[in-house]
Design an enzyme around this catalytic site. Structure first.
Site, PDB file in Angstrom:
ATOM      1  N   ASP A   1       0.820  -1.219   0.000  1.00 42.51           N
ATOM      2  CA  ASP A   1       0.000   0.000   0.000  1.00 42.51           C
ATOM      3  C   ASP A   1       0.853   1.268   0.000  1.00 42.51           C
ATOM      4  O   ASP A   1       0.390   2.340   0.384  1.00 42.51           O
ATOM      5  CB  ASP A   1      -0.952   0.006   1.200  1.00 42.51           C
ATOM      6  CG  ASP A   1      -0.211  -0.188   2.514  1.00 42.51           C
ATOM      7  OD1 ASP A   1       1.000  -0.496   2.472  1.00 42.51           O
ATOM      8  OD2 ASP A   1      -0.838  -0.034   3.574  1.00 42.51           O
TER       9      ASP A   1
ATOM     10  N   HIS B   1      23.747   8.584 -18.800  1.00 42.59           N
ATOM     11  CA  HIS B   1      22.596   8.585 -17.888  1.00 42.59           C
ATOM     12  C   HIS B   1      22.934   7.867 -16.578  1.00 42.59           C
ATOM     13  O   HIS B   1      22.102   7.165 -16.008  1.00 42.59           O
ATOM     14  CB  HIS B   1      21.365   7.950 -18.555  1.00 42.59           C
ATOM     15  CG  HIS B   1      20.774   8.812 -19.632  1.00 42.59           C
ATOM     16  ND1 HIS B   1      19.886   8.361 -20.566  1.00 42.59           N
ATOM     17  CD2 HIS B   1      20.965  10.130 -19.915  1.00 42.59           C
ATOM     18  CE1 HIS B   1      19.549   9.354 -21.381  1.00 42.59           C
ATOM     19  NE2 HIS B   1      20.195  10.431 -21.011  1.00 42.59           N
TER      20      HIS B   1
ATOM     21  N   ASP C   1      25.021  16.593 -13.087  1.00 51.18           N
ATOM     22  CA  ASP C   1      23.905  17.054 -13.928  1.00 51.18           C
ATOM     23  C   ASP C   1      22.672  16.958 -13.049  1.00 51.18           C
ATOM     24  O   ASP C   1      22.158  15.862 -12.800  1.00 51.18           O
ATOM     25  CB  ASP C   1      23.793  16.160 -15.168  1.00 51.18           C
ATOM     26  CG  ASP C   1      22.699  16.615 -16.126  1.00 51.18           C
ATOM     27  OD1 ASP C   1      21.853  17.446 -15.739  1.00 51.18           O
ATOM     28  OD2 ASP C   1      22.679  16.108 -17.268  1.00 51.18           O
TER      29      ASP C   1
ATOM     30  N   ASP D   1      17.887  22.509 -15.242  1.00 62.22           N
ATOM     31  CA  ASP D   1      18.661  21.411 -15.830  1.00 62.22           C
ATOM     32  C   ASP D   1      20.069  21.935 -16.098  1.00 62.22           C
ATOM     33  O   ASP D   1      20.305  22.568 -17.129  1.00 62.22           O
ATOM     34  CB  ASP D   1      17.983  20.926 -17.120  1.00 62.22           C
ATOM     35  CG  ASP D   1      18.711  19.745 -17.742  1.00 62.22           C
ATOM     36  OD1 ASP D   1      19.623  19.198 -17.103  1.00 62.22           O
ATOM     37  OD2 ASP D   1      18.343  19.370 -18.881  1.00 62.22           O
TER      38      ASP D   1
ATOM     39  N   HIS E   1      25.939  13.030 -28.200  1.00 62.18           N
ATOM     40  CA  HIS E   1      24.564  13.465 -27.925  1.00 62.18           C
ATOM     41  C   HIS E   1      24.325  14.848 -28.532  1.00 62.18           C
ATOM     42  O   HIS E   1      25.260  15.528 -28.958  1.00 62.18           O
ATOM     43  CB  HIS E   1      24.279  13.472 -26.417  1.00 62.18           C
ATOM     44  CG  HIS E   1      25.182  14.357 -25.607  1.00 62.18           C
ATOM     45  ND1 HIS E   1      25.077  15.729 -25.591  1.00 62.18           N
ATOM     46  CD2 HIS E   1      26.223  14.053 -24.760  1.00 62.18           C
ATOM     47  CE1 HIS E   1      25.985  16.227 -24.765  1.00 62.18           C
ATOM     48  NE2 HIS E   1      26.712  15.246 -24.265  1.00 62.18           N
TER      49      HIS E   1
ATOM     50  N   HIS F   1      17.703  20.972 -25.822  1.00 61.42           N
ATOM     51  CA  HIS F   1      16.301  20.532 -25.814  1.00 61.42           C
ATOM     52  C   HIS F   1      15.469  21.605 -25.147  1.00 61.42           C
ATOM     53  O   HIS F   1      15.989  22.419 -24.370  1.00 61.42           O
ATOM     54  CB  HIS F   1      16.139  19.171 -25.103  1.00 61.42           C
ATOM     55  CG  HIS F   1      16.671  19.135 -23.703  1.00 61.42           C
ATOM     56  ND1 HIS F   1      15.986  19.666 -22.631  1.00 61.42           N
ATOM     57  CD2 HIS F   1      17.827  18.639 -23.187  1.00 61.42           C
ATOM     58  CE1 HIS F   1      16.698  19.498 -21.526  1.00 61.42           C
ATOM     59  NE2 HIS F   1      17.835  18.882 -21.821  1.00 61.42           N
TER      60      HIS F   1
ATOM     61  N   HIS G   1      12.750  17.552 -20.482  1.00 58.62           N
ATOM     62  CA  HIS G   1      12.765  17.519 -21.948  1.00 58.62           C
ATOM     63  C   HIS G   1      11.369  17.971 -22.353  1.00 58.62           C
ATOM     64  O   HIS G   1      10.462  17.161 -22.485  1.00 58.62           O
ATOM     65  CB  HIS G   1      13.087  16.113 -22.472  1.00 58.62           C
ATOM     66  CG  HIS G   1      14.471  15.675 -22.098  1.00 58.62           C
ATOM     67  ND1 HIS G   1      14.908  14.388 -22.223  1.00 58.62           N
ATOM     68  CD2 HIS G   1      15.525  16.358 -21.595  1.00 58.62           C
ATOM     69  CE1 HIS G   1      16.169  14.300 -21.823  1.00 58.62           C
ATOM     70  NE2 HIS G   1      16.559  15.487 -21.429  1.00 58.62           N
TER      71      HIS G   1
ATOM     72  N   GLU H   1      24.123  22.284 -23.993  1.00 59.27           N
ATOM     73  CA  GLU H   1      24.851  21.304 -23.204  1.00 59.27           C
ATOM     74  C   GLU H   1      25.788  20.380 -23.992  1.00 59.27           C
ATOM     75  O   GLU H   1      25.606  19.167 -24.023  1.00 59.27           O
ATOM     76  CB  GLU H   1      23.859  20.433 -22.426  1.00 59.27           C
ATOM     77  CG  GLU H   1      22.712  19.858 -23.263  1.00 59.27           C
ATOM     78  CD  GLU H   1      21.817  18.946 -22.434  1.00 59.27           C
ATOM     79  OE1 GLU H   1      22.354  18.036 -21.780  1.00 59.27           O
ATOM     80  OE2 GLU H   1      20.594  19.136 -22.438  1.00 59.27           O
TER      81      GLU H   1
ATOM     82  N   TYR I   1      33.657  13.084 -23.762  1.00 60.01           N
ATOM     83  CA  TYR I   1      33.732  11.946 -22.839  1.00 60.01           C
ATOM     84  C   TYR I   1      34.847  11.006 -23.304  1.00 60.01           C
ATOM     85  O   TYR I   1      34.799  10.494 -24.427  1.00 60.01           O
ATOM     86  CB  TYR I   1      32.380  11.204 -22.809  1.00 60.01           C
ATOM     87  CG  TYR I   1      31.237  12.176 -22.603  1.00 60.01           C
ATOM     88  CD1 TYR I   1      30.828  12.540 -21.324  1.00 60.01           C
ATOM     89  CD2 TYR I   1      30.608  12.784 -23.705  1.00 60.01           C
ATOM     90  CE1 TYR I   1      29.815  13.476 -21.139  1.00 60.01           C
ATOM     91  CE2 TYR I   1      29.598  13.721 -23.531  1.00 60.01           C
ATOM     92  CZ  TYR I   1      29.207  14.068 -22.248  1.00 60.01           C
ATOM     93  OH  TYR I   1      28.220  14.993 -22.068  1.00 60.01           O
TER      94      TYR I   1
ATOM     95  N   ARG J   1      30.776  17.894 -19.315  1.00 65.59           N
ATOM     96  CA  ARG J   1      29.606  18.489 -19.986  1.00 65.59           C
ATOM     97  C   ARG J   1      29.321  19.801 -19.255  1.00 65.59           C
ATOM     98  O   ARG J   1      29.479  19.874 -18.032  1.00 65.59           O
ATOM     99  CB  ARG J   1      28.388  17.553 -19.923  1.00 65.59           C
ATOM    100  CG  ARG J   1      27.137  18.159 -20.530  1.00 65.59           C
ATOM    101  CD  ARG J   1      26.025  17.128 -20.813  1.00 65.59           C
ATOM    102  NE  ARG J   1      25.446  16.509 -19.645  1.00 65.59           N
ATOM    103  CZ  ARG J   1      25.673  15.263 -19.265  1.00 65.59           C
ATOM    104  NH1 ARG J   1      26.476  14.486 -19.972  1.00 65.59           N
ATOM    105  NH2 ARG J   1      25.115  14.761 -18.182  1.00 65.59           N
TER     106      ARG J   1
ATOM    107  N   GLU K   1      26.260  22.660 -19.027  1.00 66.76           N
ATOM    108  CA  GLU K   1      24.855  22.835 -19.435  1.00 66.76           C
ATOM    109  C   GLU K   1      24.224  24.015 -18.708  1.00 66.76           C
ATOM    110  O   GLU K   1      24.310  24.116 -17.482  1.00 66.76           O
ATOM    111  CB  GLU K   1      24.068  21.560 -19.095  1.00 66.76           C
ATOM    112  CG  GLU K   1      22.578  21.682 -19.383  1.00 66.76           C
ATOM    113  CD  GLU K   1      21.824  20.372 -19.199  1.00 66.76           C
ATOM    114  OE1 GLU K   1      22.267  19.535 -18.381  1.00 66.76           O
ATOM    115  OE2 GLU K   1      20.793  20.190 -19.864  1.00 66.76           O
TER     116      GLU K   1
END
Ligand code: GLY
Ligand code: MN
Ligand code: MN
Length: 446
Positions: free
Chosen positions: A32, A239, A256, A267, A346, A350, A357, A380, A384, A402, A404
Site C-alpha cells: 500500500d 545517464h 547534472d 537542468d 549526444h 532541448h 525535456h 549542453e 567523454y 559536460r 549545461e
C-alpha cells in the site's frame, strides 16, 4: 492563469468538440506504498490541480455541458484522514475557477453522454489505459446504436500538438518559476562544489543537492529528474544515476542536476575537480567544452534555426579534438565524416519547462524551426573519454566534461542565461570548490 490557458485551448476548438485530459495516477511501489506523486504536465498546465484520479473535460457548444468541468476525488473525511486533504468539487470551482466540478465517480457516465453528443473528440490515445478503455467502449457502444439515430464522433484529434505549441512559449509567470528553479539549482551546485573532497562519495553529494532542492522548493519542490553525480570514469555513462562511487583525488566530478519549482525544471551540468584544482589536461578539455558551449549559446537568437545551436557546438568540439591530439586532420572533415562521435555522441539542446525535456515540436514543415522569443532551452555540449579508450592520450582517459545552462530566447541579439549564477569558468569553479560556506555535519560513527 490556468483558466486563461483553458480559454486559449477552447478558442481553438470548434462547436461540437469535446476534449479530455487525464491526470497522472498513483503508482504502487509495494503493497500500500506509492511512489511520490507527480502530476501529468499537460493536466497541470490546464488545471493547477495537483491530485491523482482526476480528469479535465472541455466542451464547446455541447448542450447540457459547461465549457470546463473538472472531475476530482470527492471530499471523504476517512480517506482524507489517511491520505491528506482533497480539494473536492466545491474547491475546484472556487479555487481553480471551474464552471463545474463533479466527483470522479460521475466521470464515466458524464463522459459517455458527452461523447454521444460530440462531433469530434480531442484525446491523446495511449497515455492512460483506463480512459482509453472508457473512450473505446463508449465509441463501440455508439457505433452499435447508430440505427437508433446516434452519431459517434467523426474524428479523434491529438490535443497535444496544439497544447504543446502553447507550452513552448513561456509566459511571465512561467519564467518566474524557471528563474526560481535555476536559482535553487545554483545553491545545490555550489553546495556540492564546496563539499566534495577526496575520500568522499557521490551519494553524499547527491544528498546535498537534494537538501538544497527540497528546502527551497516551497514545500512541493525537489529534483526535476534523477540527479547524475558521476566522478571520474562514471561521467562517461551519460545517464549514470547509481551515484554510489567514491570521489578519488585527481578525478573530476560531473554533476547534472536540477531543481523543480512549481513543476518547472532546472537542468544544469557542471564539472569540478574532487581536490579543488583542475590538472592541465582537465583544463584543456574543459576549455574546449566551454568554448563550444559559449559558441552554441551565441546562436540562441530569435530567427536562427534550432539546429544552429548544436552545429556551433559541434564545429568547436571538432576543432578542439584536433588540438587535444585525439584525432588528426581537418576539423571540417572530422565533422563531415562524424569522426567526433566516439567522444561527443549526444545533441546539444532541448526545450525546457514543466518537463525537463519539454513539450513542443523541433520542426516546422520538415525543417528545424526558427527560435522565437519566449522559448526556453538548454545548451549542453560535452566530451567523454572512457578509461579504456586507448585511442586517446593517456592523461585524458577517465574524464567526462559536460557544461549545461538554461537559456531563454529574447527579442534581443543576446539570450538570457537563467542559470548564469552557477560557477562556470575554470577560475569560478575552483573558487566555489574552495568555499567554506556550506559546512555539513561530520559522519555518524559506525
Ligand atoms: N538531465 C537531462 C539532460 O540534460 O538532458
Ligand atoms: Mn539537458
Ligand atoms: Mn542535464
Amino acid at each position: 492563469m490556468f483558466l486563461q490557458r483553458r480559454i486559449n485551448f477552447l478558442n481553438r476548438m470548434e462547436d461540437g468538440d469535446l476534449a479530455l485530459f487525464p491526470s497522472a495516477g498513483l503508482q504502487i511501489r509495494n503493497h500500500d506504498v506509492h511512489y511520490p506523486f507527480r502530476q501529468q504536465s499537460d493536466f497541470w498546465y490546464l488545471t493547477g490541480h495537483n491530485e491523482p484520479e482526476s480528469l479535465l473535460m472541455l466542451a464547446k457548444g455541447l448542450e447540457g455541458f459547461p465549457s470546463d468541468t473538472l472531475f476530482v476525488l470527492p471530499k471523504d473525511l476517512e480517506r482524507e484522514t489517511w491520505e491528506g486533504v482533497r480539494l473536492g468539487p466545491e474547491g475546484a470551482k472556487s479555487k481553480l475557477e471551474f464552471e463545474d466540478s463533479k466527483p470522479i465517480e460521475e466521470m464515466p457516465s458524464r463522459v459517455s453522454l458527452a461523447l454521444e453528443k460530440a462531433s469530434r473528440l480531442w484525446y491523446r490515445l495511449g497515455g492512460n489505459s483506463g480512459i482509453d478503455t472508457l473512450v473505446m467502449e463508449t465509441l463501440a457502444d455508439l457505433q452499435r446504436r447508430v440505427r437508433t439515430g446516434v452519431t459517434p464522433p467523426q474524428a479523434i484529434l491529438d490535443p497535444t500538438t496544439l497544447l504543446h505549441e502553447h507550452r513552448l512559449f513561456k509566459g511571465d509567470d512561467e519564467l518566474d518559476c524557471l528563474r526560481r528553479a535555476a536559482a535553487i539549482t545554483e545553491e545545490g551546485h555550489r553546495a556540492v562544489m564546496a563539499l566534495a573532497k577526496p575520500g568522499g562519495t557521490e551519494f553524499e553529494l547527491e544528498a546535498a543537492l537534494h537538501w538544497a532542492f527540497r528546502r527551497n522548493g516551497n514545500g512541493r519542490g525537489g529534483w526535476a529528474y534523477p540527479s547524475i553525480v558521476a566522478s571520474g570514469n562514471n561521467a562517461c555513462v551519460l545517464h549514470y544515476t547509481d551515484n554510489d562511487g567514491p570521489l578519488n583525488d585527481g578525478d573530476v566530478v560531473l554533476v547534472d542536476a536540477g531543481a523543480e519549482y512549481e513543476g518547472y525544471a532546472g537542468d544544469v551540468t557542471r564539472c569540478f575537480p574532487v581536490n579543488g584544482s583542475f590538472s592541465p589536461a582537465q583544463r584543456d578539455v574543459y576549455e574546449v567544452v566551454l568554448a563550444a558551449q559559449e559558441a552554441a549559446i551565441g546562436k540562441v537568437v530569435a530567427g536562427n534555426p534550432f539546429c544552429d545551436i548544436h552545429n556551433a557546438a559541434l564545429s568547436t568540439i571538432c576543432e578542439g579534438l584536433t588540438t587535444l591530439g585525439v584525432v588528426k586532420g581537418n576539423p571540417g572533415a572530422i565533422e563531415e565524416e562524424e569522426k567526433y562521435r566516439p567522444w561527443f555522441m549526444h545533441n546539444s539542446s532541448h526545450w525546457l519547462g514543466l518537463d525537463v525535456h519539454d513539450a513542443g515540436s523541433y520542426h516546422l514543415d520538415g525543417s528545424f524551426r526558427p527560435l522565437e522569443p519566449g522559448m526556453c532551452l538548454t545548451v549542453e555540449p560535452g566530451l567523454y573519454f572512457r578509461a579504456d579508450d586507448e585511442s586517446v592520450p593517456r592523461e585524458l582517459r577517465g574524464l567526462g566534461i559536460r557544461i549545461e545552462d538554461d537559456v531563454l530566447v529574447t527579442g534581443q541579439d543576446t539570450p538570457d542565461i537563467l542559470s548564469a549564477g552557477v560557477p562556470k569558468t575554470l577560475e569560478a569553479v575552483e573558487q566555489a570548490c574552495a568555499s567554506t560556506e556550506f559546512i555539513f555535519p561530520g559522519e555518524i560513527p559506525e
